[in-house]
Design an enzyme around this catalytic site. Structure first.
Site, PDB file in Angstrom:
ATOM      1  N   HIS A 160       0.863  -1.184   0.000  1.00 29.11           N
ATOM      2  CA  HIS A 160       0.000   0.000   0.000  1.00 29.11           C
ATOM      3  C   HIS A 160       0.896   1.228   0.000  1.00 29.11           C
ATOM      4  CE1 HIS A 160      -2.685   3.043   1.630  1.00 29.11           C
ATOM      5  NE2 HIS A 160      -2.065   3.038   2.796  1.00 29.11           N
ATOM      6  N   TYR A 168      -5.992   9.098   1.839  1.00 27.44           N
ATOM      7  CA  TYR A 168      -6.099   9.675   3.172  1.00 27.44           C
ATOM      8  C   TYR A 168      -4.876  10.543   3.432  1.00 27.44           C
ATOM      9  CZ  TYR A 168      -2.974   5.842   4.702  1.00 27.44           C
ATOM     10  OH  TYR A 168      -1.927   4.958   4.846  1.00 27.44           O
ATOM     11  N   ASP A 174     -28.132 -20.942  17.196  1.00 26.50           N
ATOM     12  CA  ASP A 174     -29.398 -21.641  17.372  1.00 26.50           C
ATOM     13  C   ASP A 174     -29.410 -22.828  16.414  1.00 26.50           C
ATOM     14  OD1 ASP A 174     -29.687 -20.121  15.055  1.00 26.50           O
ATOM     15  OD2 ASP A 174     -31.796 -19.673  15.415  1.00 26.50           O
TER      16      ASP A 174
END
Length: 820
Positions: A232, A263, A553
């Site tokens: 990156h 960013y 469940d």
């Protein structure tokens, strides 16, 4: 306490592999809980050993669609915010700002603000002017708004690692650098030692916190780690006139320009920029050079690959458009930093069943590091984490999702989608199709619209049913977001199920076979309901943990005295049963070798009865009963169950006979108007009936009585897992609560915040339009005191949608349609 190695006062012998931010956080968390015999091994030099932590820019944005990741990040901020080294804080709470430059992104920021409110994070969508105020270097002409989270900020990862290392060392832990792990020793299915180039270290527990080297350590232990390292890009500018004279590391919020996969964060008078806009750059973890070798390859450290300027060029233009001040600057330095991705973007945590005592704490970014370490430490010491981690459990991946090619392809796609606006139903594009039921060819002929889940192709509706839409009248018009991966055909399929009969492909639901002399006693002890019934009985029951939390469940059918078929949820259910099964019990997954069709609707009996000589009447084949029979030429296990609130059966057979079963039912149902129906209609019908979905509506953070599943608990039977905790529990303070939206045209999708008396009170779990009721149904976790008829609001993309607390079941409370 006894003097055995597992229980002596300093705890068992723990070896942590990796002294990055996760390994240091884990050592701190373990020693704080009294396990002080902790050795942390690191192949590189301390305190900056050369993994992802050593180059991490430290951005901590806590808000995520995942409640678990948000909880991890929340704890990371709280912990690091209280740490310092030599008076230097480990966390800078400068806040976070996510920008929108497109209407689609601005809408998504409103959705993110909803997630923040659901999970208790302070944040708000702000105007362009406020964005400019928070970041004066912005060109406000391209910004439509932003999402500001004032409590987010920058983690100084190496400093936080050092602070936790010091705390753990003070409690008795030791950190050894320049120790390269070469093997994992084991005996009798348990880990016994970690072997390094400088000697062996006996261990009762070993934790791989090796970051992108995780697959390497996993191979030594014989455990596959579904993790793909990728590079990156990160770059730093030269000094900027607009930041001249800056003395602090950072004062402005960390900035995300997600529309361009970028960013930004301050580094004094410079700006650091990270980009996900480039091509995926997978890295082979087995080929990453050692620390000293990396220096000889023009790499600052093993995790820092040379900067590829050609990949950076398009992003640099986007940066300069957003921040015009960058036009007067240039990139001063850059690197391609390696870090970890998984097929679903989540961490990989937990203990390997095939090698007891071997734990994974992998694919954890700095953002979630302290929270994930806390969860693993709790898991090791207390037996369970205090937060739900099923999304991170190492058992969650199917075998078909563990191949190296799958992990590489999906991990790379996760990199591409880091900043994408993703719909909750949006499937991965490749590799598809991977897993298909025996009915796949017929479904394609009927124009099935497939979405993907756990590798399975799942029909959500069928274009062949489009002519049925005309008879519905006008349906409420949907907004663009809720209309994605939806069709009005789903409403027609739901109506056909309520009025006639439909076939549902239930093959992707997990099926386990439990056999042996001790099978009954084992299952009865592991679950909450009474299973001591005669063969032919089917029981809905719960798999609880020791605190009474719902781990899953199950639907348990007793097919013979010592043979049970269990309808389960995830690979974790199989893992848990295998961990606890005694020697006289065998548990195996039979999903791939079998298939299932749900035949549901008021004409279901008229369809199946002519195909068999057995009695399928209500008297001859009661509700929650099972029978092994033949339908035409096909041997089936028929269970009279319904997850849509209508008469019908689940019909199971072997995979090789699945297509014949489908064709038999289809031909027999022609005169009755049978259709194939998809999961979109199924979800609508199940929510009208109030049927819960484990992992969505409830997890091990919830008890049966909170979740409205007290009927599946028999407190008067002999001891079962979780019983003691339930006995101690008081009255629930929260409940899973049904809501009906007041506006017949309004729709929500799940995870939205719910407001009562103007204040956040809970969040939506499942939601779907109820076509029979003419209202959207939403289930939400809310305070137990909210009575039926109470008005609330659900925030949907920034709008407050009125809803009302309802009694359940919303549809057919007398159960007359199922029991006819």
């Amino acid at each position: 306490m006894s003097s055995t190695p597992e229980t002596r006062s300093q705890g068992p012998r723990v070896v942590v592999i990796g002294a990055g931010i996760v390994g240091c956080s884990l050592a701190d968390e373990l020693t704080a809980r009294g396990w002080t015999d902790v050795t942390v091994l690191e192949q590189g030099p301390l305190p900056a050993p050369g993994g992802s932590t050593s180059h991490a820019p430290g951005l901590v944005f806590r808000t995520s669609p995942s409640k678990t990741l948000t909880e991890f990040a929340r704890y990371t901020v709280e912990k690091f915010g209280a740490l310092e080294v030599d008076g230097v804080p480990c966390f800078l709470q400068v806040g976070g700002l996510e920008l929108a430059t497109t209407p689609e992104r601005l809408a998504d920021l409103h959705r993110r603000a909803g997630h923040a409110a659901s999970w208790g994070i302070r944040g708000e969508v702000v105007s362009t002017a406020r964005c400019k105020e928070l970041w004066p270097l912005l060109d406000e002409s391209v910004v439509l708004g932003g999402f500001h989270t004032p409590d987010d900020g920058l983690a100084r990862a190496l400093l936080a690692a050092r602070a936790q290392m010091d705390r753990a060392t003070a409690r008795g832990a030791r950190f050894l650098d320049r120790h390269t792990v070469t093997g994992i020793e084991q005996r009798g299915g348990r880990v016994t030692a970690v072997v390094t180039d400088r000697g062996a270290f006996p261990a009762d527990h070993v934790v791989s916190a090796a970051g992108f080297w995780g697959p390497v350590i996993g191979r030594m232990a014989g455990i596959d780690v579904p993790l793909q390292p990728l590079a990156h890009q990160y770059a730093r500018t030269g000094p900027l006139p607009g930041l001249r004279g800056a003395t602090a590391e950072a004062t402005r919020p960390i900035l995300r320009f997600q529309d361009r996969d970028l960013y930004f964060r301050e580094h004094g008078d410079r700006i650091g920029i990270g980009s996900y806009a480039h091509r995926p750059m997978p890295v082979d973890p087995f080929a990453v050079p050692a620390y000293d070798e990396a220096r000889g390859r023009n790499m600052e450290m093993p995790s820092s690959y040379p900067f590829t300027a050609e990949d950076w060029a398009p992003s640099w233009e986007d940066c300069r458009r957003l921040l015009p001040a960058l036009r007067e600057s240039a990139i001063e330095s850059g690197f391609n930093g390696v870090f970890s991705f998984t097929p679903d973007g989540m961490p990989v945590l937990g203990e390997a069943r095939r090698l007891r005592g071997f734990w994974l704490a992998e694919a954890v970014w700095v953002t979630h590091s302290a929270g994930a370490a806390k969860a693993v430490a709790e898991w090791m010491v207390d037996g369970r984490p205090s937060v739900d981690v099923h999304e991170c459990d190492l058992t969650r991946f199917e075998e078909a999702q563990r191949s190296p090619s799958y992990v590489r392809e999906r991990g790379s796609q996760q990199f591409v989608e880091v900043y994408d606006v993703l719909h909750p139903l949006q499937p991965m594009e490749r590799p598809r199709p991977l897993r298909v039921s025996p009915f796949y060819a017929r479904q394609q002929q009927l124009g099935a619209f497939f979405l993907e889940g756990t590798g399975w192709e799942r029909p959500h509706w069928y274009e062949a049913n489009a002519p049925l839409v005309d008879a519905l009248g006008d349906l409420p018009e949907r907004d663009a977001w809720s209309a994605r991966y939806w069709s009005p055909i789903a409403a027609a399929e739901a109506r056909a199920t309520r009025e006639k009969v439909a076939l549902y492909d239930m093959t992707p639901l997990r099926r386990l076979e439990v056999t042996g002399p001790g099978a009954l006693a084992f299952l009865d002890r592991m679950t909450s309901n009474n299973l001591r019934k005669k063969p032919g009985a089917v029981t809905y029951t719960l798999l609880l943990d020791e605190t009474g939390g719902i781990r899953s469940d199950l639907t348990v059918a007793r097919l013979a005295a010592d043979r049970f078929q269990v309808g389960a949820n995830s690979p974790a259910d199989l893992d848990r049963l295998l961990r606890h099964a005694p020697d006289d019990v065998q548990v195996r997954d039979i999903t791939s070798g079998t298939c299932c069709i749900g035949v549901w609707g008021p004409l279901a009996r008229a369809l199946v009865q002519p195909l068999t000589g057995d009695d399928f009447s209500h008297e001859g084949f009661g509700y929650f009963r099972a029978k092994q029979t033949y339908l035409g030429h096909v041997p089936v296990t028929a269970m009279r169950l319904s997850y849509v609130g209508e008469l019908g059966w689940e019909l199971y057979t072997t995979a090789d006979l699945g297509l014949r079963l489908w064709d038999t039912l289809w031909e027999a149902g022609r005169e009755l108007g049978v259709i194939a129906a998809g999961r979109s209609a199924f979800t609508s019908l199940r929510l009208e009936k109030g049927y819960r979905a484990w992992g969505t509506d409830m997890t091990d953070e919830h008890t049966p009585f909170e979740a409205g599943l007290g009927f599946a608990v028999r407190m008067d039977k002999e001891d079962f897992v979780g019983r003691a905790a339930l006995q101690r529990a008081g009255e629930p303070s929260r409940r899973l609560t049904p809501l009906l939206l007041d506006d017949p045209a309004a729709v929500v999708l799940g995870k939205e915040p719910v407001y009562a008396d103007g204040a956040p009170a809970g969040y939506v779990t499942s939601a779907s339009y109820g076509y029979t009721l003419g209202r959207c149904v939403a289930y939400a976790w809310l305070p137990a005191g909210l009575a039926a008829g109470t008005g609330v609001h659900i925030e949907y993309f920034g709008e407050k949608v009125p809803a009302t607390v309802a009694d359940e079941p919303l549809f057919d409370p007398e159960m007359s349609r199922i029991r006819r």
